[in-house]
Design an enzyme around this catalytic site. Sequence first.
Site: not given
Length: 383
Positions: A72, A134
């Site tokens: 991400d 994350e």
Amino acid sequence: MSASRDLLATLVAFDTTSRESNLQLIEFVRDYLAGFDVPCQLVYNQERSKANLFATIGPADRPGIVLSGHTDVVPVDGQPWTVAPFQLTELGGKLYGRGTADMKGYIACVLALVPSLVQASLRLPVHIALSYDEEVGCLGVRSLLKALEQRPVKHMLCIIGEPTELKPVLGHKGKLAMRCDIHGHACHSAYAPLGVNAIEYAAELVSELGRIGQRLKAPELHDVRFDPPFSTVQTGVIGGGKALNIVPADCRFDFEVRALPSHDPRRVAQELQAYAEQQLLPRMRAVSEHSEIRFSELSAYPGLATDARSEAAELIAAFSGSRDFGTVAFGTEGGLFDAAGIPTVVCGPGSMEQGHKPDEFVSLEQLHGCDAMLQRMLLAIGN
């Protein structure tokens, strides 16, 4: 080098902002690995809108090396980009695009190594671990680590490829993000003493946080390996009130603790909660018995403190070509891997100076350096 660059172009083109799904990228990696007869395991979130990926190359019956990265990226909203953020652009020896530094550049280098890993006769396995979410609290990797706990063979090293300019990092701070909701009692501001002003009590709590933060700066609590060398506390978001002539009944603020690995950040939350219960709530409930102060955890991850004398440190020194071990101010998934019993270091291409900013980039030199580091790893574990 061209393989890493081409793969980075593909990865950047997937908009994996944390609010979006990462499945297109994960499915691309799954299919890419399948082309080399490398099977992988996907660990989905509850909605099956996102997934972690775990793959093994080499003998699975012995401890190996995990190459880990998050898929991400942070949003580009409102940032003044001069290039298309989800299209790789090369200018002056730099590769621009969201996630190039944080941290698709590393993932691209790992994927570019796969053909060599498959062709090599490996003494130790190499595992590829990709996670989701994350950037919003190291959320996705937790389910991946839970799945890995079921495996009988433990791993000897995890290399988190966050951007460190390929300098080996053995430590970072942990983080605790908290929310505080204050509920008081509203009334007309002309009769303010009859109300319980939630904003004013929030201000007292924020001030107490400041005092706690000052105490954490005491020299005896310092760890000079970090910058700043002490745990920090800050309030980042606050809101409350309806109108100036109404005593506000509600206020909310969010705060975070960035804690040295030796310091439990929850002690700050516990200290603030004790202050609320012992000093503020009695005064509030003397006016309105329905007054409340509630604390809730938004996210948390542990710090990392890998021993410089450990096998993990020796390995990353050999792969990176440097024993100049450092620390970073930002957090990673490393503390969670370490807590799961997997010795962890952080080392990847690019700099966090470019991460999260408009016109994020990684240099071709750094990408080439990461390829070289992974090739040294391959030479070390091949027969």
